[in-house]
Design a protein around this motif. Structure first.
Motif, PDB file in Angstrom:
ATOM      1  N   THR A  62       0.839  -1.207   0.000  1.00 27.76           N
ATOM      2  CA  THR A  62       0.000   0.000   0.000  1.00 27.76           C
ATOM      3  C   THR A  62       0.865   1.244   0.000  1.00 27.76           C
ATOM      4  O   THR A  62       0.628   2.182  -0.767  1.00 27.76           O
ATOM      5  CB  THR A  62      -0.939   0.011   1.230  1.00 27.76           C
ATOM      6  OG1 THR A  62      -1.729  -1.169   1.222  1.00 27.76           O
ATOM      7  CG2 THR A  62      -1.831   1.224   1.240  1.00 27.76           C
ATOM      8  N   VAL A  63       1.874   1.240   0.863  1.00 23.93           N
ATOM      9  CA  VAL A  63       2.761   2.402   0.941  1.00 23.93           C
ATOM     10  C   VAL A  63       3.502   2.598  -0.380  1.00 23.93           C
ATOM     11  O   VAL A  63       3.606   3.718  -0.870  1.00 23.93           O
ATOM     12  CB  VAL A  63       3.748   2.274   2.124  1.00 23.93           C
ATOM     13  CG1 VAL A  63       4.788   3.380   2.092  1.00 23.93           C
ATOM     14  CG2 VAL A  63       2.990   2.291   3.442  1.00 23.93           C
ATOM     15  N   LYS A  64       3.986   1.513  -0.986  1.00 28.49           N
ATOM     16  CA  LYS A  64       4.696   1.633  -2.270  1.00 28.49           C
ATOM     17  C   LYS A  64       3.797   2.244  -3.337  1.00 28.49           C
ATOM     18  O   LYS A  64       4.240   3.088  -4.121  1.00 28.49           O
ATOM     19  CB  LYS A  64       5.201   0.262  -2.739  1.00 28.49           C
ATOM     20  CG  LYS A  64       6.477  -0.164  -2.072  1.00 28.49           C
ATOM     21  CD  LYS A  64       6.991  -1.469  -2.638  1.00 28.49           C
ATOM     22  CE  LYS A  64       8.265  -1.879  -1.927  1.00 28.49           C
ATOM     23  NZ  LYS A  64       8.754  -3.180  -2.361  1.00 28.49           N
ATOM     24  N   ASN A  65       2.536   1.822  -3.371  1.00 32.35           N
ATOM     25  CA  ASN A  65       1.601   2.382  -4.352  1.00 32.35           C
ATOM     26  C   ASN A  65       1.406   3.878  -4.153  1.00 32.35           C
ATOM     27  O   ASN A  65       1.412   4.651  -5.113  1.00 32.35           O
ATOM     28  CB  ASN A  65       0.245   1.668  -4.284  1.00 32.35           C
ATOM     29  CG  ASN A  65       0.309   0.263  -4.827  1.00 32.35           C
ATOM     30  OD1 ASN A  65       1.204  -0.091  -5.583  1.00 32.35           O
ATOM     31  ND2 ASN A  65      -0.649  -0.557  -4.425  1.00 32.35           N
ATOM     32  N   GLU A  69       2.721   7.260  -6.506  1.00 30.13           N
ATOM     33  CA  GLU A  69       1.856   8.350  -6.957  1.00 30.13           C
ATOM     34  C   GLU A  69       2.485   9.709  -6.666  1.00 30.13           C
ATOM     35  O   GLU A  69       2.284  10.667  -7.408  1.00 30.13           O
ATOM     36  CB  GLU A  69       0.497   8.299  -6.241  1.00 30.13           C
ATOM     37  CG  GLU A  69      -0.373   7.118  -6.603  1.00 30.13           C
ATOM     38  CD  GLU A  69      -1.622   7.050  -5.724  1.00 30.13           C
ATOM     39  OE1 GLU A  69      -2.011   8.080  -5.125  1.00 30.13           O
ATOM     40  OE2 GLU A  69      -2.202   5.955  -5.635  1.00 30.13           O
ATOM     41  N   ILE A  70       3.241   9.782  -5.573  1.00 35.94           N
ATOM     42  CA  ILE A  70       3.796  11.061  -5.130  1.00 35.94           C
ATOM     43  C   ILE A  70       5.213  11.279  -5.653  1.00 35.94           C
ATOM     44  O   ILE A  70       5.575  12.375  -6.054  1.00 35.94           O
ATOM     45  CB  ILE A  70       3.770  11.137  -3.582  1.00 35.94           C
ATOM     46  CG1 ILE A  70       2.310  11.096  -3.115  1.00 35.94           C
ATOM     47  CG2 ILE A  70       4.452  12.388  -3.073  1.00 35.94           C
ATOM     48  CD1 ILE A  70       2.138  10.913  -1.629  1.00 35.94           C
ATOM     49  N   ASP A  71       6.028  10.223  -5.665  1.00 39.13           N
ATOM     50  CA  ASP A  71       7.425  10.299  -6.105  1.00 39.13           C
ATOM     51  C   ASP A  71       7.471  10.111  -7.624  1.00 39.13           C
ATOM     52  O   ASP A  71       7.902   9.084  -8.128  1.00 39.13           O
ATOM     53  CB  ASP A  71       8.257   9.222  -5.381  1.00 39.13           C
ATOM     54  CG  ASP A  71       9.721   9.246  -5.769  1.00 39.13           C
ATOM     55  OD1 ASP A  71      10.210  10.293  -6.229  1.00 39.13           O
ATOM     56  OD2 ASP A  71      10.378   8.199  -5.603  1.00 39.13           O
ATOM     57  N   HIS A  72       7.032  11.143  -8.345  1.00 43.23           N
ATOM     58  CA  HIS A  72       6.912  11.048  -9.806  1.00 43.23           C
ATOM     59  C   HIS A  72       8.247  10.791 -10.507  1.00 43.23           C
ATOM     60  O   HIS A  72       8.285  10.127 -11.537  1.00 43.23           O
ATOM     61  CB  HIS A  72       6.278  12.326 -10.366  1.00 43.23           C
ATOM     62  CG  HIS A  72       4.909  12.586  -9.821  1.00 43.23           C
ATOM     63  ND1 HIS A  72       3.820  11.815 -10.126  1.00 43.23           N
ATOM     64  CD2 HIS A  72       4.467  13.540  -8.962  1.00 43.23           C
ATOM     65  CE1 HIS A  72       2.750  12.273  -9.489  1.00 43.23           C
ATOM     66  NE2 HIS A  72       3.121  13.315  -8.772  1.00 43.23           N
ATOM     67  N   GLN A  73       9.340  11.311  -9.943  1.00 43.10           N
ATOM     68  CA  GLN A  73      10.652  11.124 -10.570  1.00 43.10           C
ATOM     69  C   GLN A  73      11.265   9.764 -10.245  1.00 43.10           C
ATOM     70  O   GLN A  73      12.284   9.394 -10.818  1.00 43.10           O
ATOM     71  CB  GLN A  73      11.626  12.227 -10.142  1.00 43.10           C
ATOM     72  CG  GLN A  73      11.293  13.615 -10.667  1.00 43.10           C
ATOM     73  CD  GLN A  73      10.225  14.304  -9.826  1.00 43.10           C
ATOM     74  OE1 GLN A  73      10.107  14.039  -8.633  1.00 43.10           O
ATOM     75  NE2 GLN A  73       9.439  15.169 -10.441  1.00 43.10           N
ATOM     76  N   GLY A  74      10.681   9.041  -9.316  1.00 49.51           N
ATOM     77  CA  GLY A  74      11.212   7.731  -8.948  1.00 49.51           C
ATOM     78  C   GLY A  74      12.539   7.811  -8.223  1.00 49.51           C
ATOM     79  O   GLY A  74      13.364   6.906  -8.320  1.00 49.51           O
ATOM     80  N   THR A  75      12.747   8.871  -7.452  1.00 46.97           N
ATOM     81  CA  THR A  75      14.019   9.065  -6.752  1.00 46.97           C
ATOM     82  C   THR A  75      14.162   8.177  -5.523  1.00 46.97           C
ATOM     83  O   THR A  75      15.264   7.993  -5.020  1.00 46.97           O
ATOM     84  CB  THR A  75      14.165  10.536  -6.287  1.00 46.97           C
ATOM     85  OG1 THR A  75      13.100  10.827  -5.381  1.00 46.97           O
ATOM     86  CG2 THR A  75      14.151  11.495  -7.464  1.00 46.97           C
TER      87      THR A  75
END
Length: 167
Positions: A62-65, A69-75
């Motif tokens: 759930t947290v990863k999903n 959604e929030i970490d758009h850059q995938g950092t």
């Protein structure tokens, strides 16, 4: 806002999410604790730990999903604003649950307040409490009712009823 104001003014975040100043203080403290490099970022790996500490235990999936959604850059890191956006999703759900409970309790109160007077008698409350916990002794019931009906009126209004039912 005066220091005596019981309802702190809300702070608007991105995506139309609003948190109180008290909620932001709690989140800032948690964020700063895990911002070990003091660079204004926390790693996504720490999100579960922080949410657990704040009383919002959730599974990693759930947290990863939500993080994706929030970490758009995938950092793999979140800024404080991003963290607040994530945490607010959990806090909003909690408030909605609280409202649902209040609505259910209001309905239950209405069932017992048959005449619509806005109160129930302490005898009716005694019946409710003994139904909820049939192991309570008469002395325990008396003590509880004395605390709830501090003015000795023999009645309990909805706010007093809410206090009893939600602790």
């Amino acid at each position: 806002m005066s220091w005596m104001d019981p309802t702190p003014e809300p702070v608007e975040l991105s995506e139309g999410i609003t948190l109180s100043k008290d909620q932001l203080k709690v989140l800032r403290k948690a964020f700063d604790t895990f911002d070990t490099e003091k660079n204004g970022k926390i790693t996504c790996a720490n999100i579960n730990i922080i949410l657990d500490m704040l009383g919002h235990a959730t599974d990693t999936g759930t947290v990863k999903n939500i993080v994706s959604e929030i970490d758009h850059q995938g950092t793999g890191t979140l800024s404080f604003d991003d963290f607040c956006t994530l945490a607010a999703k959990f806090m909003t759900e909690e408030e909605e649950d609280s409202e649902a409970i209040k609505t259910e309790l209001r309905e239950a109160f209405r069932l017992y307040d048959k005449e619509g007077n806005g109160y129930i008698t302490t005898e009716v409350l005694r019946e409710i409490l003994s139904e909820l916990d049939n192991n309570m002794s008469d002395e325990e019931l008396d003590q509880m009712i004395d605390e709830i009906d501090a003015d000795g009126s023999g009645t309990v209004d909805f706010d007093e009823f809410m206090e009893v039912m939600t602790g």
